[in-house]
Design a protein around this motif. Structure first.
Motif, PDB file in Angstrom:
ATOM      1  N   LEU A   1       0.822  -1.211   0.000  1.00 56.81           N
ATOM      2  CA  LEU A   1       0.000   0.000   0.000  1.00 56.81           C
ATOM      3  C   LEU A   1       0.857   1.262   0.000  1.00 56.81           C
ATOM      4  O   LEU A   1       0.528   2.258  -0.665  1.00 56.81           O
ATOM      5  N   HIS A   2       1.958   1.225   0.737  1.00 58.59           N
ATOM      6  CA  HIS A   2       2.832   2.397   0.786  1.00 58.59           C
ATOM      7  C   HIS A   2       3.485   2.656  -0.575  1.00 58.59           C
ATOM      8  O   HIS A   2       3.581   3.809  -1.021  1.00 58.59           O
TER       9      HIS A   2
ATOM     10  N   ILE B   1       3.662   5.801  -5.719  1.00 55.80           N
ATOM     11  CA  ILE B   1       3.522   5.861  -7.178  1.00 55.80           C
ATOM     12  C   ILE B   1       2.361   6.769  -7.576  1.00 55.80           C
ATOM     13  O   ILE B   1       2.469   7.587  -8.502  1.00 55.80           O
ATOM     14  N   PHE B   2       1.251   6.649  -6.858  1.00 52.13           N
ATOM     15  CA  PHE B   2       0.093   7.493  -7.154  1.00 52.13           C
ATOM     16  C   PHE B   2       0.414   8.968  -6.938  1.00 52.13           C
ATOM     17  O   PHE B   2       0.055   9.832  -7.754  1.00 52.13           O
TER      18      PHE B   2
ATOM     19  N   GLN C   1       3.181  15.203 -10.848  1.00 54.45           N
ATOM     20  CA  GLN C   1       3.797  15.613 -12.108  1.00 54.45           C
ATOM     21  C   GLN C   1       2.831  16.392 -12.998  1.00 54.45           C
ATOM     22  O   GLN C   1       3.254  17.058 -13.944  1.00 54.45           O
ATOM     23  N   ASP C   2       1.530  16.326 -12.716  1.00 52.43           N
ATOM     24  CA  ASP C   2       0.548  17.094 -13.485  1.00 52.43           C
ATOM     25  C   ASP C   2       0.297  18.480 -12.904  1.00 52.43           C
ATOM     26  O   ASP C   2      -0.426  19.272 -13.509  1.00 52.43           O
TER      27      ASP C   2
END
Length: 253
Positions: free
Chosen positions: A81-82, A87-88, A94-95
């Protein structure tokens, strides 16, 4: 004044990065402390079970295996989960528009900087490979360099990169839109009828007011209509012949 503004910007940047560093450190430390606290709460029950099993001597091995298996599963789920959370967050961050343009390796990282440099070198190689190996000759356009090493030397002073079609088109456009025909700087014919160039010249020939020769006139009209309406690229020889015939027409009208 410029120096004062630069100093203010520098001070603001230093304070901004210091404050940002403090915020990141506070977030990291608080997150780590929270994780330790949650792990301590979760481990209290297994530890209590193990202590009671030792005190009462009741199924110590079985209880220990169950407890350690549960802890192992918990840690595996937590790690997965970490990692997914990291990654999420990376994809989301980055957006977000940045307040600066990354221009140094410190801004984008060594790996990304190396990728950019490799792609730039690759683009330069592709550019060199895509270049023509010899002089490119465009039909319908005059290139002075094409005749420097050739026996076919132009006897007219033409500007480089001259498009022949543009010169030929000017005559018809002047007649169509201005109802005039420019023969010289001081001689412009005012046309009253909506005639084409052929019709205007044939009318001038029939009027007898000019010294036009029918053969010369027909030769000019034929080459003009070919260059104007055939849609084929105009060669230098055809353009030179057109200019010679047009000079004759202008001098005799």
């Amino acid at each position: 004044m410029t120096q004062n503004v630069s100093e203010l910007i520098q001070r603001y940047s230093q304070n901004y990065f210091k404050q940002r560093h403090r915020t990141e450190w506070l977030y990291t430390s608080s997150h780590f402390a929270l994780v330790i606290f949650v792990l301590a709460l979760l481990s209290s029950l297994p530890i209590d079970i193990i202590v009671q099993s030792v005190a009462n001597n009741l199924h110590l091995a079985t209880n220990s295996i169950i407890v350690w298996t549960s802890l192992l599963v918990f840690f595996c789920i937590y790690i997965v989960l970490h990692i997914l959370r990291m990654i999420f967050n990376k994809f989301v961050l980055q957006d977000i528009p940045k307040s600066y343009i990354p221009i140094t390796k410190q801004d984008i990282g060594n790996s990304m900087s190396q990728i950019i440099n490799d792609e730039i070198l690759r683009s330069q190689k592709l550019k060199q490979l895509a270049k023509p190996r010899s002089q490119v000759v465009h039909p319908g356009m005059y290139h002075k360099s094409n005749f420097e090493d050739s026996l076919e030397v132009s006897d007219m002073e033409l500007p480089d990169n001259l498009i022949y079609e543009n010169i030929v088109r000017v005559i018809g456009q002047e007649i169509k839109y201005n109802n005039t025909l420019t023969l010289d700087d001081d001689k412009v014919l005012r046309l009253s009828n909506k005639f084409t160039l052929r019709e205007e010249l044939m009318q001038a020939l029939r009027s007898g007011n000019s010294q036009l020769k029918p053969q010369k006139l027909e030769q000019f009209i034929n080459i003009y209509e070919k260059l104007r309406y055939s849609g084929e690229p105009i060669t230098l020889a055809e353009f030179k012949q057109f200019l010679k015939d047009w000079n004759y027409i202008k001098s005799t009208l």
